[in-house]
Scaffold this motif. Structure first.
Motif, PDB file in Angstrom:
ATOM      1  N   GLU A  17       0.804  -1.222   0.000  1.00  0.00           N
ATOM      2  CA  GLU A  17       0.000   0.000   0.000  1.00  0.00           C
ATOM      3  C   GLU A  17       0.837   1.271   0.000  1.00  0.00           C
ATOM      4  O   GLU A  17       0.322   2.335  -0.349  1.00  0.00           O
ATOM      5  CB  GLU A  17      -0.950   0.009   1.206  1.00  0.00           C
ATOM      6  CG  GLU A  17      -2.057  -1.013   1.119  1.00  0.00           C
ATOM      7  CD  GLU A  17      -2.994  -0.776  -0.062  1.00  0.00           C
ATOM      8  OE1 GLU A  17      -3.303   0.398  -0.367  1.00  0.00           O
ATOM      9  OE2 GLU A  17      -3.393  -1.751  -0.693  1.00  0.00           O
ATOM     10  N   THR A  22      -3.958   4.540  -3.869  1.00  0.00           N
ATOM     11  CA  THR A  22      -4.836   4.748  -2.717  1.00  0.00           C
ATOM     12  C   THR A  22      -4.209   5.723  -1.726  1.00  0.00           C
ATOM     13  O   THR A  22      -4.866   6.654  -1.253  1.00  0.00           O
ATOM     14  CB  THR A  22      -5.110   3.406  -2.007  1.00  0.00           C
ATOM     15  OG1 THR A  22      -5.641   2.484  -2.944  1.00  0.00           O
ATOM     16  CG2 THR A  22      -6.055   3.570  -0.838  1.00  0.00           C
ATOM     17  N   ALA A  47     -12.740   2.071   3.642  1.00  0.00           N
ATOM     18  CA  ALA A  47     -12.624   1.566   2.267  1.00  0.00           C
ATOM     19  C   ALA A  47     -11.624   0.421   2.194  1.00  0.00           C
ATOM     20  O   ALA A  47     -11.869  -0.598   1.521  1.00  0.00           O
ATOM     21  CB  ALA A  47     -12.211   2.700   1.332  1.00  0.00           C
ATOM     22  N   LEU A  48     -10.489   0.551   2.891  1.00  0.00           N
ATOM     23  CA  LEU A  48      -9.486  -0.517   2.886  1.00  0.00           C
ATOM     24  C   LEU A  48     -10.013  -1.767   3.572  1.00  0.00           C
ATOM     25  O   LEU A  48      -9.800  -2.886   3.102  1.00  0.00           O
ATOM     26  CB  LEU A  48      -8.190  -0.050   3.543  1.00  0.00           C
ATOM     27  CG  LEU A  48      -7.030  -1.043   3.517  1.00  0.00           C
ATOM     28  CD1 LEU A  48      -6.696  -1.475   2.100  1.00  0.00           C
ATOM     29  CD2 LEU A  48      -5.811  -0.447   4.188  1.00  0.00           C
ATOM     30  N   LEU A  50     -13.191  -2.675   3.797  1.00  0.00           N
ATOM     31  CA  LEU A  50     -14.194  -3.281   2.918  1.00  0.00           C
ATOM     32  C   LEU A  50     -13.543  -4.004   1.739  1.00  0.00           C
ATOM     33  O   LEU A  50     -13.917  -5.139   1.420  1.00  0.00           O
ATOM     34  CB  LEU A  50     -15.172  -2.226   2.407  1.00  0.00           C
ATOM     35  CG  LEU A  50     -16.276  -2.735   1.479  1.00  0.00           C
ATOM     36  CD1 LEU A  50     -17.135  -3.796   2.171  1.00  0.00           C
ATOM     37  CD2 LEU A  50     -17.135  -1.579   1.003  1.00  0.00           C
ATOM     38  N   SER A  51     -12.544  -3.381   1.113  1.00  0.00           N
ATOM     39  CA  SER A  51     -11.891  -4.049  -0.019  1.00  0.00           C
ATOM     40  C   SER A  51     -11.147  -5.296   0.439  1.00  0.00           C
ATOM     41  O   SER A  51     -11.112  -6.309  -0.270  1.00  0.00           O
ATOM     42  CB  SER A  51     -10.961  -3.089  -0.763  1.00  0.00           C
ATOM     43  OG  SER A  51      -9.888  -2.696   0.046  1.00  0.00           O
ATOM     44  N   SER A  52     -10.579  -5.263   1.645  1.00  0.00           N
ATOM     45  CA  SER A  52      -9.916  -6.453   2.195  1.00  0.00           C
ATOM     46  C   SER A  52     -10.933  -7.547   2.495  1.00  0.00           C
ATOM     47  O   SER A  52     -10.674  -8.730   2.235  1.00  0.00           O
ATOM     48  CB  SER A  52      -9.147  -6.099   3.462  1.00  0.00           C
ATOM     49  OG  SER A  52      -8.123  -5.188   3.182  1.00  0.00           O
ATOM     50  N   ILE A  54     -13.755  -8.042   0.964  1.00  0.00           N
ATOM     51  CA  ILE A  54     -14.144  -8.620  -0.330  1.00  0.00           C
ATOM     52  C   ILE A  54     -13.072  -9.598  -0.801  1.00  0.00           C
ATOM     53  O   ILE A  54     -13.380 -10.691  -1.283  1.00  0.00           O
ATOM     54  CB  ILE A  54     -14.401  -7.510  -1.364  1.00  0.00           C
ATOM     55  CG1 ILE A  54     -15.656  -6.724  -0.974  1.00  0.00           C
ATOM     56  CG2 ILE A  54     -14.524  -8.090  -2.773  1.00  0.00           C
ATOM     57  CD1 ILE A  54     -15.866  -5.444  -1.777  1.00  0.00           C
ATOM     58  N   GLY A  55     -11.805  -9.218  -0.638  1.00  0.00           N
ATOM     59  CA  GLY A  55     -10.708 -10.109  -1.026  1.00  0.00           C
ATOM     60  C   GLY A  55     -10.729 -11.415  -0.251  1.00  0.00           C
ATOM     61  O   GLY A  55     -10.527 -12.497  -0.816  1.00  0.00           O
TER      62      GLY A  55
END
Length: 90
Positions: A17, A22, A47-48, A50-52, A54-55
Protein backbone atom coordinates in the motif's frame (compact mmCIF):
# COMPACT_ATOMS: atom_id res chain seq x y z
CA UNK A 1 -4.38 -16.29 16.43
CA UNK A 2 -1.27 -17.24 14.49
CA UNK A 3 0.97 -14.18 14.97
CA UNK A 4 3.45 -15.29 12.31
CA UNK A 5 0.70 -15.33 9.67
CA UNK A 6 -0.73 -12.06 11.04
CA UNK A 7 2.62 -10.27 10.81
CA UNK A 8 3.37 -11.71 7.37
CA UNK A 9 0.05 -10.45 6.01
CA UNK A 10 0.37 -7.10 7.81
CA UNK A 11 3.85 -6.41 6.44
CA UNK A 12 2.91 -7.58 2.92
CA UNK A 13 -0.18 -5.38 2.73
CA UNK A 14 1.56 -2.43 4.40
CA UNK A 15 4.45 -2.51 1.91
CA UNK A 16 2.08 -3.02 -1.03
CA UNK A 17 0.00 0.00 0.00
CA UNK A 18 2.94 2.39 0.44
CA UNK A 19 3.04 4.90 -2.38
CA UNK A 20 0.17 3.36 -4.33
CA UNK A 21 -2.74 5.26 -5.84
CA UNK A 22 -4.84 4.75 -2.72
CA UNK A 23 -2.28 6.41 -0.48
CA UNK A 24 -1.74 9.25 -2.95
CA UNK A 25 -5.49 9.90 -3.21
CA UNK A 26 -5.77 9.87 0.58
CA UNK A 27 -2.92 12.38 0.86
CA UNK A 28 -4.62 14.66 -1.66
CA UNK A 29 -7.89 14.58 0.28
CA UNK A 30 -6.01 15.25 3.53
CA UNK A 31 -4.20 18.22 1.94
CA UNK A 32 -7.51 20.07 1.57
CA UNK A 33 -7.59 22.48 4.52
CA UNK A 34 -11.41 22.46 4.60
CA UNK A 35 -11.71 18.70 5.04
CA UNK A 36 -11.58 17.02 8.45
CA UNK A 37 -8.48 14.84 8.72
CA UNK A 38 -10.48 12.39 10.85
CA UNK A 39 -13.05 12.09 8.06
CA UNK A 40 -10.30 11.33 5.55
CA UNK A 41 -8.72 8.78 7.88
CA UNK A 42 -11.98 7.03 8.76
CA UNK A 43 -13.26 6.94 5.17
CA UNK A 44 -9.95 5.64 3.79
CA UNK A 45 -9.72 3.06 6.59
CA UNK A 46 -13.29 1.88 6.01
CA UNK A 47 -12.62 1.57 2.27
CA UNK A 48 -9.49 -0.52 2.89
CA UNK A 49 -11.33 -2.73 5.38
CA UNK A 50 -14.19 -3.28 2.92
CA UNK A 51 -11.89 -4.05 -0.02
CA UNK A 52 -9.92 -6.45 2.19
CA UNK A 53 -13.14 -8.14 3.31
CA UNK A 54 -14.14 -8.62 -0.33
CA UNK A 55 -10.71 -10.11 -1.03
CA UNK A 56 -11.05 -12.55 1.88
CA UNK A 57 -14.57 -13.58 0.82
CA UNK A 58 -13.63 -14.07 -2.84
CA UNK A 59 -10.44 -15.92 -1.89
CA UNK A 60 -12.38 -18.20 0.45
CA UNK A 61 -15.00 -18.88 -2.20
CA UNK A 62 -12.43 -19.58 -4.92
CA UNK A 63 -10.45 -21.90 -2.65
CA UNK A 64 -13.49 -24.17 -2.32
CA UNK A 65 -13.44 -24.75 -6.10
CA UNK A 66 -9.78 -24.27 -7.05
CA UNK A 67 -6.71 -25.74 -5.35
CA UNK A 68 -4.80 -23.09 -3.37
CA UNK A 69 -1.61 -23.96 -5.25
CA UNK A 70 -3.26 -23.00 -8.56
CA UNK A 71 -4.66 -19.80 -7.03
CA UNK A 72 -1.12 -18.83 -6.04
CA UNK A 73 0.07 -19.50 -9.60
CA UNK A 74 -2.81 -17.44 -10.95
CA UNK A 75 -2.08 -14.54 -8.57
CA UNK A 76 1.63 -14.67 -9.45
CA UNK A 77 0.89 -14.68 -13.17
CA UNK A 78 -1.50 -11.76 -12.67
CA UNK A 79 1.18 -9.72 -10.90
CA UNK A 80 3.70 -10.52 -13.64
CA UNK A 81 1.24 -9.47 -16.34
CA UNK A 82 0.42 -6.22 -14.54
CA UNK A 83 4.13 -5.50 -14.10
CA UNK A 84 4.87 -6.26 -17.75
CA UNK A 85 1.99 -4.06 -18.87
CA UNK A 86 3.23 -1.24 -16.65
CA UNK A 87 6.74 -1.51 -18.06
CA UNK A 88 5.50 -1.63 -21.66
CA UNK A 89 3.20 1.36 -21.33
CA UNK A 90 5.64 3.49 -19.28
Amino acid sequence: MDWKIFLTIFVSVFIAELGDKTQLATMLFAADKTVSKWSVFLAASAALVLSSAIGVLVGSLLSTYIDTKYLQYLAGAGFILIGAYTLITA
